[in-house]
Design a protein around this motif. Structure first.
Motif, PDB file in Angstrom:
ATOM      1  N   PRO A 201      -2.878  -3.933   9.039  1.00  0.00           N
ATOM      2  CA  PRO A 201      -2.119  -2.879   8.217  1.00  0.00           C
ATOM      3  C   PRO A 201      -0.990  -3.348   9.344  1.00  0.00           C
ATOM      4  O   PRO A 201      -0.531  -3.559  10.045  1.00  0.00           O
ATOM      5  CB  PRO A 201      -2.843  -1.337   8.651  1.00  0.00           C
ATOM      6  N   VAL A 202      -0.035  -3.547   8.200  1.00  0.00           N
ATOM      7  CA  VAL A 202       1.614  -3.784   8.569  1.00  0.00           C
ATOM      8  C   VAL A 202       2.704  -2.832   7.915  1.00  0.00           C
ATOM      9  O   VAL A 202       3.146  -2.520   6.298  1.00  0.00           O
ATOM     10  CB  VAL A 202       2.290  -5.264   7.572  1.00  0.00           C
ATOM     11  N   ARG A 203       3.649  -2.715   8.719  1.00  0.00           N
ATOM     12  CA  ARG A 203       4.242  -0.804   8.660  1.00  0.00           C
ATOM     13  C   ARG A 203       6.142  -2.350   8.298  1.00  0.00           C
ATOM     14  O   ARG A 203       6.125  -3.101   9.473  1.00  0.00           O
ATOM     15  CB  ARG A 203       4.896   0.206   9.340  1.00  0.00           C
TER      16      ARG A 203
ATOM     17  N   SER B 268       4.685   0.604   3.528  1.00  0.00           N
ATOM     18  CA  SER B 268       3.218  -0.408   4.341  1.00  0.00           C
ATOM     19  C   SER B 268       2.763  -1.712   3.276  1.00  0.00           C
ATOM     20  O   SER B 268       2.573  -1.700   2.183  1.00  0.00           O
ATOM     21  CB  SER B 268       2.784   0.472   4.469  1.00  0.00           C
TER      22      SER B 268
ATOM     23  N   GLY C 234       6.935  -7.788  10.415  1.00  0.00           N
ATOM     24  CA  GLY C 234       5.640  -6.424  10.729  1.00  0.00           C
ATOM     25  C   GLY C 234       4.479  -6.901  12.535  1.00  0.00           C
ATOM     26  O   GLY C 234       4.794  -8.032  11.846  1.00  0.00           O
TER      27      GLY C 234
ATOM     28  N   THR D 152       0.752  -1.490   0.142  1.00  0.00           N
ATOM     29  CA  THR D 152      -0.577   0.167  -0.334  1.00  0.00           C
ATOM     30  C   THR D 152       0.520   1.401  -0.242  1.00  0.00           C
ATOM     31  O   THR D 152       0.114   2.421  -0.087  1.00  0.00           O
ATOM     32  CB  THR D 152      -1.237   0.327   1.231  1.00  0.00           C
TER      33      THR D 152
ATOM     34  N   ASP E 230      -0.865  -4.171   3.296  1.00  0.00           N
ATOM     35  CA  ASP E 230      -2.141  -4.368   3.915  1.00  0.00           C
ATOM     36  C   ASP E 230      -1.900  -6.367   3.715  1.00  0.00           C
ATOM     37  O   ASP E 230      -2.420  -6.745   2.498  1.00  0.00           O
ATOM     38  CB  ASP E 230      -3.233  -4.537   3.451  1.00  0.00           C
TER      39      ASP E 230
END
Length: 162
Positions: free
Chosen positions: A106-108, A53, A85, A45, A55
Motif C-alpha cells: 500500500p502506497v499513499r 493511495s 511513496g 485504490t 496498491d
C-alpha cells in the motif's frame, strides 16, 4: 576430571561451535541467490483532494532451490524521478523455490510533483519506475537482509512493468 581440564574442554567446545557457526553463515551467504523484484501492476485504490493511495504489486522471484520465508520488507516507489511513496511491510510471505509470489504494497501519495508522470502515462501509456528497499528472509541457511533496486518501464496498455 579436574576443574582446569573441564574449563579447557568447555573453552574448546565454545571455540569450535563459534567457528563452525561462522563458517556456515559465510557458506550460506555465498550460496544464497538474490531474489528478483519487478513491478507487476499498480491499482489506484483511492483519490482525494490532496492525494490518494495505490496498491503496488511486486513480483518476487526466488532463484534458490529452497523456499524463502520473508519476515519483513521496506520499499520506496518512484515514478520517473519523483518519489511516489514508501513504507514497510511487516507481514510475512513465502516465495516457493524457483517460483514467484506477488506482494501487494500500500502506497499513499500526494499530487505535488506527480503531474509530469501522470501526463506521460495518459499520453504515452508508459512511465518509468524505480522500486527499491530491502527485505529480510529466513532460509535453511539463516536469516538474510538484502537490498533490492529495480528500474523499468510500466505500460498501462499491457498492465505490467518491464
Amino acid at each position: 576430571m579436574t576443574r582446569a581440564v573441564r574449563r579447557w574442554m568447555t573453552a574448546g567446545a565454545v571455540v569450535a561451535l563459534t567457528t563452525g557457526g561462522a563458517a556456515c553463515a559465510t557458506l550460506g551467504r555465498a550460496t544464497f541467490k538474490e531474489p528478483v523484484v519487478t513491478l507487476r501492476e499498480f491499482n489506484v485504490t483511492g483519490l482525494g483532494l490532496t492525494g490518494g493511495s495505490v496498491d503496488v504489486v511486486l513480483s518476487v522471484y526466488n532463484p534458490n532451490g529452497y523456499k524463502l520465508d520473508a519476515l519483513s520488507m521496506t520499499y520506496q516507489v518512484d515514478v520517473d524521478t519523483i518519489k511516489l511513496g514508501s513504507g514497510a511491510l511487516d507481514g510475512r510471505f513465502v516465495v516457493p523455490e524457483n517460483d514467484s509470489s506477488l506482494v501487494r504494497l500500500p502506497v499513499r501519495f500526494t499530487y505535488a510533483g506527480l503531474g509530469a508522470a501522470g501526463r506521460s502515462l495518459v499520453t504515452a501509456g508508459t512511465v518509468n519506475y524505480r522500486v527499491r528497499g530491502d527485505f529480510t528472509v529466513s532460509t535453511p541457511l539463516g536469516n538474510f537482509t538484502r537490498p533490492y533496486d529495480r528500474t523499468g518501464r510500466y505500460s498501462s496498455v499491457s498492465g505490467n512493468g518491464r
